[in-house]
Structure formats: structure tokens, C-alpha cells
Design a protein around this motif. Structure first.
Motif, PDB file in Angstrom:
ATOM      1  N   ARG A  77      19.116  15.378 -28.247  1.00  0.00           N
ATOM      2  CA  ARG A  77      18.485  14.383 -29.100  1.00  0.00           C
ATOM      3  C   ARG A  77      19.529  13.607 -29.909  1.00  0.00           C
ATOM      4  NH1 ARG A  77      16.884  14.009 -34.132  1.00  0.00           N
ATOM      5  NH2 ARG A  77      17.409  16.144 -34.629  1.00  0.00           N
ATOM      6  N   LYS A  78      20.517  14.327 -30.461  1.00  0.00           N
ATOM      7  CA  LYS A  78      21.579  13.666 -31.231  1.00  0.00           C
ATOM      8  C   LYS A  78      22.402  12.736 -30.349  1.00  0.00           C
ATOM      9  CE  LYS A  78      22.064  17.150 -34.822  1.00  0.00           C
ATOM     10  NZ  LYS A  78      22.884  18.233 -35.382  1.00  0.00           N
ATOM     11  N   GLU A  79      22.725  13.203 -29.143  1.00  0.00           N
ATOM     12  CA  GLU A  79      23.494  12.373 -28.209  1.00  0.00           C
ATOM     13  C   GLU A  79      22.729  11.098 -27.852  1.00  0.00           C
ATOM     14  OE1 GLU A  79      24.509  14.757 -24.831  1.00  0.00           O
ATOM     15  OE2 GLU A  79      25.946  15.971 -25.955  1.00  0.00           O
ATOM     16  N   LYS A  80      21.425  11.275 -27.653  1.00  0.00           N
ATOM     17  CA  LYS A  80      20.571  10.132 -27.331  1.00  0.00           C
ATOM     18  C   LYS A  80      20.544   9.134 -28.485  1.00  0.00           C
ATOM     19  CE  LYS A  80      16.266   9.614 -24.794  1.00  0.00           C
ATOM     20  NZ  LYS A  80      15.003  10.238 -24.411  1.00  0.00           N
ATOM     21  N   GLU A  81      20.443   9.640 -29.706  1.00  0.00           N
ATOM     22  CA  GLU A  81      20.434   8.777 -30.884  1.00  0.00           C
ATOM     23  C   GLU A  81      21.766   8.041 -31.039  1.00  0.00           C
ATOM     24  OE1 GLU A  81      19.372  11.031 -34.341  1.00  0.00           O
ATOM     25  OE2 GLU A  81      17.283  11.230 -33.725  1.00  0.00           O
ATOM     26  N   MET A  82      22.872   8.752 -30.811  1.00  0.00           N
ATOM     27  CA  MET A  82      24.192   8.128 -30.917  1.00  0.00           C
ATOM     28  C   MET A  82      24.346   7.031 -29.870  1.00  0.00           C
ATOM     29  SD  MET A  82      26.657  11.409 -31.673  1.00  0.00           S
ATOM     30  CE  MET A  82      28.101  10.554 -31.113  1.00  0.00           C
ATOM     31  N   LEU A  83      23.884   7.310 -28.655  1.00  0.00           N
ATOM     32  CA  LEU A  83      23.953   6.335 -27.572  1.00  0.00           C
ATOM     33  C   LEU A  83      23.140   5.095 -27.914  1.00  0.00           C
ATOM     34  CD1 LEU A  83      25.088   6.033 -24.660  1.00  0.00           C
ATOM     35  CD2 LEU A  83      22.852   6.772 -23.860  1.00  0.00           C
ATOM     36  N   LYS A  84      21.955   5.322 -28.474  1.00  0.00           N
ATOM     37  CA  LYS A  84      21.090   4.216 -28.866  1.00  0.00           C
ATOM     38  C   LYS A  84      21.741   3.380 -29.968  1.00  0.00           C
ATOM     39  CE  LYS A  84      16.227   3.414 -29.936  1.00  0.00           C
ATOM     40  NZ  LYS A  84      14.960   4.036 -30.302  1.00  0.00           N
ATOM     41  N   ALA A  85      22.377   4.056 -30.935  1.00  0.00           N
ATOM     42  CA  ALA A  85      23.029   3.351 -32.036  1.00  0.00           C
ATOM     43  C   ALA A  85      24.194   2.499 -31.533  1.00  0.00           C
ATOM     44  CB  ALA A  85      23.519   4.357 -33.076  1.00  0.00           C
ATOM     45  N   THR A  86      25.000   3.061 -30.636  1.00  0.00           N
ATOM     46  CA  THR A  86      26.134   2.288 -30.100  1.00  0.00           C
ATOM     47  C   THR A  86      25.637   1.111 -29.271  1.00  0.00           C
ATOM     48  OG1 THR A  86      26.290   3.844 -28.255  1.00  0.00           O
ATOM     49  CG2 THR A  86      27.817   4.178 -30.091  1.00  0.00           C
ATOM     50  N   LYS A  87      24.562   1.328 -28.535  1.00  0.00           N
ATOM     51  CA  LYS A  87      23.972   0.251 -27.734  1.00  0.00           C
ATOM     52  C   LYS A  87      23.504  -0.891 -28.638  1.00  0.00           C
ATOM     53  CE  LYS A  87      20.770  -0.021 -23.850  1.00  0.00           C
ATOM     54  NZ  LYS A  87      19.717   0.658 -23.109  1.00  0.00           N
ATOM     55  N   GLU A  88      22.823  -0.546 -29.724  1.00  0.00           N
ATOM     56  CA  GLU A  88      22.350  -1.552 -30.679  1.00  0.00           C
ATOM     57  C   GLU A  88      23.525  -2.282 -31.326  1.00  0.00           C
ATOM     58  OE1 GLU A  88      19.262  -2.642 -31.601  1.00  0.00           O
ATOM     59  OE2 GLU A  88      18.505  -1.503 -29.909  1.00  0.00           O
ATOM     60  N   GLU A  89      24.588  -1.523 -31.639  1.00  0.00           N
ATOM     61  CA  GLU A  89      25.769  -2.102 -32.263  1.00  0.00           C
ATOM     62  C   GLU A  89      26.423  -3.126 -31.333  1.00  0.00           C
ATOM     63  OE1 GLU A  89      30.050  -0.321 -33.369  1.00  0.00           O
ATOM     64  OE2 GLU A  89      28.359   0.798 -34.208  1.00  0.00           O
ATOM     65  N   ILE A  90      26.548  -2.770 -30.066  1.00  0.00           N
ATOM     66  CA  ILE A  90      27.140  -3.673 -29.072  1.00  0.00           C
ATOM     67  C   ILE A  90      26.283  -4.921 -28.926  1.00  0.00           C
ATOM     68  CG2 ILE A  90      27.656  -3.930 -26.611  1.00  0.00           C
ATOM     69  CD1 ILE A  90      28.477  -0.937 -26.674  1.00  0.00           C
ATOM     70  N   LYS A  91      24.975  -4.715 -28.862  1.00  0.00           N
ATOM     71  CA  LYS A  91      24.042  -5.833 -28.725  1.00  0.00           C
ATOM     72  C   LYS A  91      24.147  -6.781 -29.920  1.00  0.00           C
ATOM     73  CE  LYS A  91      19.985  -4.957 -26.515  1.00  0.00           C
ATOM     74  NZ  LYS A  91      18.590  -4.511 -26.375  1.00  0.00           N
ATOM     75  N   GLU A  92      24.229  -6.211 -31.116  1.00  0.00           N
ATOM     76  CA  GLU A  92      24.335  -7.007 -32.344  1.00  0.00           C
ATOM     77  C   GLU A  92      25.652  -7.794 -32.366  1.00  0.00           C
ATOM     78  OE1 GLU A  92      22.944  -8.714 -35.613  1.00  0.00           O
ATOM     79  OE2 GLU A  92      21.816  -7.183 -34.518  1.00  0.00           O
ATOM     80  N   ARG A  93      26.747  -7.122 -31.932  1.00  0.00           N
ATOM     81  CA  ARG A  93      28.053  -7.790 -31.904  1.00  0.00           C
ATOM     82  C   ARG A  93      28.041  -8.969 -30.933  1.00  0.00           C
ATOM     83  NH1 ARG A  93      32.353  -5.883 -28.848  1.00  0.00           N
ATOM     84  NH2 ARG A  93      31.357  -3.850 -28.809  1.00  0.00           N
ATOM     85  N   LEU A  94      27.457  -8.767 -29.758  1.00  0.00           N
ATOM     86  CA  LEU A  94      27.366  -9.842 -28.771  1.00  0.00           C
ATOM     87  C   LEU A  94      26.530 -11.010 -29.295  1.00  0.00           C
ATOM     88  CD1 LEU A  94      26.892  -7.809 -25.477  1.00  0.00           C
ATOM     89  CD2 LEU A  94      28.883  -9.155 -26.113  1.00  0.00           C
ATOM     90  N   LYS A  95      25.440 -10.679 -29.989  1.00  0.00           N
ATOM     91  CA  LYS A  95      24.573 -11.697 -30.572  1.00  0.00           C
ATOM     92  C   LYS A  95      25.325 -12.506 -31.629  1.00  0.00           C
ATOM     93  CE  LYS A  95      19.736 -11.862 -31.960  1.00  0.00           C
ATOM     94  NZ  LYS A  95      18.606 -11.067 -32.439  1.00  0.00           N
ATOM     95  N   GLN A  96      26.121 -11.811 -32.437  1.00  0.00           N
ATOM     96  CA  GLN A  96      26.893 -12.469 -33.487  1.00  0.00           C
ATOM     97  C   GLN A  96      27.965 -13.378 -32.880  1.00  0.00           C
ATOM     98  OE1 GLN A  96      28.726  -9.681 -36.110  1.00  0.00           O
ATOM     99  NE2 GLN A  96      29.125 -11.181 -37.714  1.00  0.00           N
ATOM    100  N   GLU A  97      28.634 -12.892 -31.832  1.00  0.00           N
ATOM    101  CA  GLU A  97      29.657 -13.706 -31.164  1.00  0.00           C
ATOM    102  C   GLU A  97      29.049 -14.970 -30.564  1.00  0.00           C
ATOM    103  OE1 GLU A  97      31.556 -11.167 -28.339  1.00  0.00           O
ATOM    104  OE2 GLU A  97      32.615 -10.014 -29.882  1.00  0.00           O
ATOM    105  N   GLU A  98      27.878 -14.837 -29.977  1.00  0.00           N
ATOM    106  CA  GLU A  98      27.178 -15.989 -29.396  1.00  0.00           C
ATOM    107  C   GLU A  98      26.808 -16.994 -30.485  1.00  0.00           C
ATOM    108  OE1 GLU A  98      25.721 -18.540 -26.730  1.00  0.00           O
ATOM    109  OE2 GLU A  98      26.741 -16.688 -26.194  1.00  0.00           O
TER     110      GLU A  98
END
Length: 134
Positions: A67-88
Motif C-alpha cells: 500500500r505504501k509503495e502504491k501511494e509513493m508511486l501515485k505521488a511521484t506520478k502526480e508530481e511528474i504530471k504537475e511538472r509537465l503541466k507547469q513546463e507546458e
């Protein structure tokens, strides 16, 4: 040597032993050619003889870790998505700024001519559309 005999010619009874010559390499009785022609497919076994496999039981620590690994993966995924959105968004803003500066430079480079109010009254609609106020 294995003798291939069609199933129609081999009398199969449950209580009798299958002769050694009529068995394959794995000890299973040799079946005849199926109507579909798909000789590699095995005959479907009845439900009662199928092997039922149960899911492996996991302990609480493993579940928590997953569960913790899944949450960490989800958080990093959201972080990457947010960074890409900001760069765009930054690229979009830079493009808009570049277009604005280009228009400003074009306006500065234009040859400007003052037009009196009296001449504006006599101009046609087509000419009036071309006039830009400063």
C-alpha cells in the motif's frame, strides 16, 4: 515407438488399462484428430477434476508495504504530471510573450501618417478598416 491410432478405433473404458502402445510420451492416451483440426488443444476436463488454485495469503506487513509503495508511486506520478503541466504553461506563456513583442516591433517599424478628421469623413469603408488608432 508410438503407434498413432484414431480415437474412433480405440475402445476406451474407464476401468480398463490403456495399452502401452496407445499412450503418448507423457503416459496419456493418444487422441484422434479433432474436427477443428487444432490438434495442439487439449480436451476440456470436467469441473470436478480441474485443479483449483487459491490466491496466496499475504500477511499484514506485506499488505502495508504494498500500500505504501502504491501511494509513493501515485505521488511521484502526480508530481511528474504537475511538472509537465507547469513546463507546458511556461512554454505557452513564452510563446504569447514572443508574439506580443513581435507585434510591438512591427508597429514600431510601420510608417505612420497623420490623418485629419476632415479626410476621415470622405474615406470609404474599406479605407477606414485599414486605419489603426495609436
Amino acid at each position: 515407438n508410438v503407434v498413432h491410432v484414431p480415437a474412433a478405433f480405440v475402445p476406451m473404458q474407464q476401468d480398463t488399462e490403456v495399452p502401452q502402445a496407445l499412450t503418448g510420451t507423457q503416459g496419456k492416451p493418444i487422441r484422434g484428430m479433432p474436427k477443428s483440426g487444432r490438434f495442439w488443444k487439449e480436451a476440456e476436463r470436467p469441473q470436478r477434476t480441474r485443479k483449483n488454485t487459491r490466491a496466496l495469503k499475504t500477511n499484514w506487513q506485506k499488505k502495508e508495504q504494498l500500500r505504501k509503495e502504491k501511494e509513493m508511486l501515485k505521488a511521484t506520478k502526480e508530481e511528474i504530471k504537475e511538472r509537465l503541466k507547469q513546463e507546458e504553461a511556461e512554454r505557452k506563456a513564452q510563446r504569447a510573450e514572443k508574439i506580443r513583442r513581435k507585434e510591438l516591433a512591427e508597429r514600431k517599424a510601420e510608417i505612420v501618417q497623420k490623418v485629419k478628421a476632415s479626410t476621415v469623413k470622405t474615406m470609404s469603408k474599406k479605407q477606414l478598416r485599414k486605419i489603426r488608432k495609436l
